[in-house]
Design a protein around this motif. Structure first.
Motif, mmCIF file in Angstrom:
data_model
loop_
_atom_site.group_PDB
_atom_site.id
_atom_site.type_symbol
_atom_site.label_atom_id
_atom_site.label_comp_id
_atom_site.label_asym_id
_atom_site.label_seq_id
_atom_site.Cartn_x
_atom_site.Cartn_y
_atom_site.Cartn_z
ATOM 1 N N TYR A 76 -8.068 -123.774 25.023
ATOM 2 C CA TYR A 76 -7.212 -122.850 24.287
ATOM 3 C C TYR A 76 -6.727 -121.758 25.232
ATOM 4 O O TYR A 76 -7.473 -121.282 26.081
ATOM 5 N N LEU A 77 -5.471 -121.383 25.058
ATOM 6 C CA LEU A 77 -4.927 -120.279 25.841
ATOM 7 C C LEU A 77 -3.884 -119.570 24.994
ATOM 8 O O LEU A 77 -3.020 -120.215 24.407
ATOM 9 N N ASP A 78 -3.996 -118.257 24.893
ATOM 10 C CA ASP A 78 -2.957 -117.453 24.246
ATOM 11 C C ASP A 78 -2.009 -117.029 25.360
ATOM 12 O O ASP A 78 -2.362 -116.241 26.228
ATOM 13 N N GLN A 79 -0.808 -117.586 25.334
ATOM 14 C CA GLN A 79 0.143 -117.386 26.427
ATOM 15 C C GLN A 79 0.567 -115.926 26.579
ATOM 16 O O GLN A 79 0.883 -115.486 27.679
ATOM 17 N N SER A 80 0.567 -115.146 25.511
ATOM 18 C CA SER A 80 0.973 -113.738 25.625
ATOM 19 C C SER A 80 -0.077 -112.924 26.378
ATOM 20 O O SER A 80 0.256 -111.990 27.108
ATOM 21 N N GLN A 82 -2.193 -114.289 28.630
ATOM 22 C CA GLN A 82 -2.238 -114.851 29.972
ATOM 23 C C GLN A 82 -1.096 -114.356 30.857
ATOM 24 O O GLN A 82 -1.164 -114.416 32.057
ATOM 25 N N LYS A 83 -0.020 -113.861 30.238
ATOM 26 C CA LYS A 83 1.148 -113.323 30.944
ATOM 27 C C LYS A 83 1.811 -114.360 31.852
ATOM 28 O O LYS A 83 2.023 -114.144 33.036
ATOM 29 N N LEU A 84 2.158 -115.488 31.260
ATOM 30 C CA LEU A 84 2.856 -116.539 31.978
ATOM 31 C C LEU A 84 4.357 -116.248 31.970
ATOM 32 O O LEU A 84 4.830 -115.367 31.268
ATOM 33 N N THR A 89 5.717 -117.311 27.469
ATOM 34 C CA THR A 89 5.300 -115.923 27.299
ATOM 35 C C THR A 89 4.707 -115.642 25.931
ATOM 36 O O THR A 89 4.035 -114.640 25.746
ATOM 37 N N LYS A 90 4.962 -116.516 24.972
ATOM 38 C CA LYS A 90 4.419 -116.371 23.623
ATOM 39 C C LYS A 90 3.995 -117.745 23.142
ATOM 40 O O LYS A 90 4.681 -118.724 23.389
ATOM 41 N N GLY A 91 2.898 -117.765 22.428
ATOM 42 C CA GLY A 91 2.457 -119.026 21.846
ATOM 43 C C GLY A 91 1.080 -119.414 22.307
ATOM 44 O O GLY A 91 0.386 -118.657 22.980
ATOM 45 N N TYR A 92 0.703 -120.603 21.929
ATOM 46 C CA TYR A 92 -0.608 -121.134 22.267
ATOM 47 C C TYR A 92 -0.447 -122.371 23.141
ATOM 48 O O TYR A 92 0.513 -123.113 23.020
ATOM 49 N N TYR A 93 -1.437 -122.540 23.981
ATOM 50 C CA TYR A 93 -1.535 -123.753 24.784
ATOM 51 C C TYR A 93 -2.710 -124.549 24.242
ATOM 52 O O TYR A 93 -3.785 -123.995 23.981
ATOM 53 N N LEU A 94 -2.510 -125.833 24.082
ATOM 54 C CA LEU A 94 -3.560 -126.739 23.649
ATOM 55 C C LEU A 94 -3.716 -127.792 24.731
ATOM 56 O O LEU A 94 -2.896 -128.692 24.867
#
Length: 186
Positions: A76-80, A82-84, A89-94
């Motif tokens: 799991y990663l919260d893109q906001s 993580q500052k990608l 820049t917003k959303g989730y990574y699965l």
């Protein structure tokens, strides 16, 4: 090998139902090398468009994936946080690692709101329209040489070949150094 990868991936996605499960979460679209027929490793990128981000729904999806597909890993990663960089820049990574047929499939699910999802799919489709037999061969030749590098990002290679007229590995290294002001790590 590539054909056997595609057959194994299609089985996981469609026969076993991973794509339908992801599509029940939001509008799912396969993007990246799997859809472009530029696959050299067992890697599937899927963009998923949702009306709004819902962390509870996200983790319910993870639980269903764990029960149904028995992944060796779920990330799991919260893109906001993580500052990608855009569009991540917003959303989730699965991130999933699912073993099948002696292959460990890496599934990158990018969950965006519908506006970002549509931009991501539009960008993917633009790249898809540019690919022909000639540049596909160039991309695959270079990709096979660099795909295990920590510096490697597929879209950079596609940009270099499709839009900057890069034709060889040497030209790619020069293009990369000029664009990023550093050497490509092999």
């Amino acid at each position: 090998m590539i054909d056997s990868l595609k057959i194994s991936g299609d089985k996981l996605l469609y026969e076993e139902g991973l794509f339908n499960l992801l599509n029940s979460f939001g509008k799912a679209q396969i993007v990246g090398s799997y859809d472009l027929d530029l696959l050299v490793k067992p890697d599937i990128d899927i963009s998923i468009g949702v009306d709004k981000f819902d962390i509870d729904k996200y983790f319910s999806l993870c639980a269903e994936i764990a029960k149904t597909f028995k992944p060796s890993r779920i990330k799991y990663l919260d893109q906001s946080i993580q500052k990608l960089s855009f569009p991540f820049t917003k959303g989730y990574y699965l991130g999933l690692h699912i073993p099948r047929d002696n292959i460990s499939w890496k599934i990158d699910g990018w969950i965006f709101t519908k506006d970002i999802f549509e931009q991501r799919v539009e960008y993917h489709n633009m790249i898809k329209k540019q690919i022909n037999d000639s540049n596909r061969k160039i991309i695959m030749t270079i990709k096979k040489q660099i795909c295990d590098s920590p510096s490697y990002v597929s879209v950079e290679l596609y940009e270099a070949v499709l839009f900057q007229n890069v034709k060889t590995i040497e030209e790619f290294y020069k293009w990369y150094k000029k664009k990023y002001l550093k050497d490509f790590v092999v």
